[in-house]
Scaffold this active site. Structure first.
Site, PDB file in Angstrom:
ATOM      1  N   ASN A 122     -36.236  85.277  77.628  1.00  0.00           N
ATOM      2  CA  ASN A 122     -37.102  86.340  78.128  1.00  0.00           C
ATOM      3  C   ASN A 122     -38.407  86.397  77.315  1.00  0.00           C
ATOM      4  OD1 ASN A 122     -37.935  88.734  79.663  1.00  0.00           O
ATOM      5  ND2 ASN A 122     -35.771  88.945  80.147  1.00  0.00           N
ATOM      6  N   ARG A 123     -39.061  87.555  77.283  1.00  0.00           N
ATOM      7  CA  ARG A 123     -40.435  87.645  76.797  1.00  0.00           C
ATOM      8  C   ARG A 123     -40.553  88.261  75.408  1.00  0.00           C
ATOM      9  NH1 ARG A 123     -40.004  88.067  82.160  1.00  0.00           N
ATOM     10  NH2 ARG A 123     -41.594  87.055  83.457  1.00  0.00           N
ATOM     11  N   HIS A 148     -39.190  82.554  77.307  1.00  0.00           N
ATOM     12  CA  HIS A 148     -38.084  81.598  77.266  1.00  0.00           C
ATOM     13  C   HIS A 148     -38.251  80.500  76.206  1.00  0.00           C
ATOM     14  CE1 HIS A 148     -36.370  83.684  80.509  1.00  0.00           C
ATOM     15  NE2 HIS A 148     -36.896  83.030  81.526  1.00  0.00           N
ATOM     16  N   HIS A 222     -29.969  80.116  82.539  1.00  0.00           N
ATOM     17  CA  HIS A 222     -30.866  80.542  83.614  1.00  0.00           C
ATOM     18  C   HIS A 222     -30.464  79.923  84.953  1.00  0.00           C
ATOM     19  CE1 HIS A 222     -34.382  82.234  85.419  1.00  0.00           C
ATOM     20  NE2 HIS A 222     -35.031  82.441  84.281  1.00  0.00           N
ATOM     21  N   TYR A 224     -29.673  79.692  88.808  1.00  0.00           N
ATOM     22  CA  TYR A 224     -30.136  80.338  90.036  1.00  0.00           C
ATOM     23  C   TYR A 224     -29.020  80.229  91.064  1.00  0.00           C
ATOM     24  CZ  TYR A 224     -35.068  80.597  88.568  1.00  0.00           C
ATOM     25  OH  TYR A 224     -36.253  80.899  87.937  1.00  0.00           O
ATOM     26  N   ASP A 290     -36.981  91.878  88.611  1.00  0.00           N
ATOM     27  CA  ASP A 290     -37.087  90.980  87.457  1.00  0.00           C
ATOM     28  C   ASP A 290     -37.011  91.873  86.224  1.00  0.00           C
ATOM     29  OD1 ASP A 290     -37.386  88.841  85.794  1.00  0.00           O
ATOM     30  OD2 ASP A 290     -39.430  88.326  86.413  1.00  0.00           O
ATOM     31  N   GLN A 326     -30.415  90.401  82.934  1.00  0.00           N
ATOM     32  CA  GLN A 326     -31.671  90.353  83.679  1.00  0.00           C
ATOM     33  C   GLN A 326     -31.372  89.976  85.127  1.00  0.00           C
ATOM     34  OE1 GLN A 326     -34.662  90.925  82.083  1.00  0.00           O
ATOM     35  NE2 GLN A 326     -36.210  90.299  83.571  1.00  0.00           N
ATOM     36  N   GLU A 354     -29.028  86.883  84.072  1.00  0.00           N
ATOM     37  CA  GLU A 354     -29.106  86.297  82.739  1.00  0.00           C
ATOM     38  C   GLU A 354     -28.581  87.293  81.710  1.00  0.00           C
ATOM     39  OE1 GLU A 354     -33.340  84.782  82.433  1.00  0.00           O
ATOM     40  OE2 GLU A 354     -33.233  85.617  84.467  1.00  0.00           O
TER      41      GLU A 354
END
Length: 389
Positions: A122-123, A148, A222, A224, A290, A326, A354
């Protein structure tokens, strides 16, 4: 409905956890543990060359298959989960994980399909944090922020791999040493990730890490997901329930940096404490989902998410010991990424769940700490359990 679902799920998972070690709670040894002592089942792990990097480095792919016929494929580049095949209610297998058919796809531009994310998932705001009075500057690869792990995170390195057998199903252990100041993070960080495809139809991911200097660590996968099958339309009809009463508020739909405030989900489109279709209220969320949801778990593996896909009947539960998860709904997919079988991945063609610590935790003392100290071992587990309805 929520309480009965959670109670049922907790009971089922407790039975699984009871036999994760050779001795079950009643003192008798599990059949798989006994079999392992007697020579054990043949590990259903197959290794193949998946391709080579530009410098000639080999990238291998390992196929794991359990007794029920589920199949997972993991490669050494990025420790990426390349595919996961699971049956629908009629027993028809489909790959429910977005990705590519060959290594070339993963070496191009893509949104971290199936990858292990680190050193920090993440950020991190403004691509910097301060630790023990020292400011560390990171690569800004997401507007002014770090996302990431940076420009070359754990998703873009080649891991060392070896098959393992836990007595519960085939597994693959991947290892990587992140050197001191790699992507700006302090400390030599030794990381292992173990994927296990259990005979209870679970994909278990276990993380461990040690360091020789204090450093932030936030590891996740991560993947999908599309329980219809990858590339088979959007996920807006998937029905989701989250064990989360709050989210970490963000500054904007563009930056998605936490403000530090933890806000209740009640009465908002973020309330998945009871089941809702993912697309039911998504138009009320600027940019789509998100966001980091604050889980009710207490540091031991607990149910975090329950997802059902009505058409196929596939069900996925996510269990974790992490404080956050997340939810991302493939908002930035736009058809330009062409995946497996030449299928373009359109907007909302997948969702991500996540498991993680909160975004930007090093800059928010009120969030659970992500700092790993020398002499400590970071450990985490996430389990994806598959079934049908």
């Amino acid at each position: 409905m929520r309480m009965s679902l959670r109670k049922k799920a907790l009971t089922a998972f407790a039975v699984v956890l009871a036999c994760l070690v050779p001795a079950c709670k009643n003192g008798t040894e599990s059949p798989r543990a006994t079999a392992a002592k007697e020579g054990g089942p043949t590990m259903a792990v197959r290794k193949e060359l998946f391709g080579r990097l530009a410098d000639g480095t080999a990238v291998d792919i390992y196929t794991l298959a359990n007794k029920a016929g589920l199949e997972a494929r993991v490669m050494t580049y990025g420790a990426i989960l390349v595919s996961l095949k699971t049956p629908d209610r009629k027993g028809v297998l489909a790959d429910v994980n977005l990705g590519f058919d060959d290594l070339a796809g993963y070496l191009g531009t893509h949104p971290y399909f199936g990858a292990i994310i680190g050193r920090y998932g993440n950020r991190i705001a403004q691509a910097r944090f301060t630790l023990d009075g020292v400011e560390y500057r990171l690569a800004a690869n997401n507007n002014a922020n770090t996302l990431h792990g940076g420009i070359k995170g754990f998703d873009k390195v080649v891991w060392t791999a070896e098959p393992v057998e836990s007595g519960r199903g085939p597994g693959l252990k991947l290892s990587y040493l992140s050197r001191d100041m790699e992507e700006g993070y302090p400390g030599n960080l030794a990381v292992t990730v173990v994927y296990t495809l259990t005979d209870a139809n679970e994909l278990e991911i276990r993380y461990e890490a040690t360091t020789d200097k204090a450093t932030p660590v936030n590891l996740t996968n991560h993947a999908y997901w599309n329980l219809k099958g990858e590339g088979r339309g959007d996920i807006l009809g998937h029905v989701l329930q989250l064990e989360a009463d709050a989210v970490t508020a963000v500054d904007s739909a563009v930056n998605l940096i936490p403000t530090g405030e933890i806000t209740p989900v009640a009465g908002t489109p973020f309330d998945f404490t009871t089941p809702h279709a993912i697309g039911e209220r998504i138009a009320r969320v600027e940019g789509g989902y998100d966001h980091n949801f604050v889980l009710r778990g207490s540091g031991t593996p607990a149910l975090a998410a329950h997802v059902e896909e009505p058409e196929s009947g596939r069900v996925m539960e996510v269990w974790t010991d992490q404080p956050g998860i997340q939810l991302y709904t493939g908002n930035f997919l736009d058809g330009t990424v062409v995946g497996k079988g030449g299928k373009p991945y359109q907007k909302h063609y997948a969702f991500c769940l996540e498991t993680q610590h909160f975004p930007d935790s090093p800059n928010h003392p009120n969030f659970p700490s992500t700092i790993l100290e020398p002499g400590q071992t970071f450990r985490s587990v996430t389990v994806h359990k598959f079934s049908t309805k």
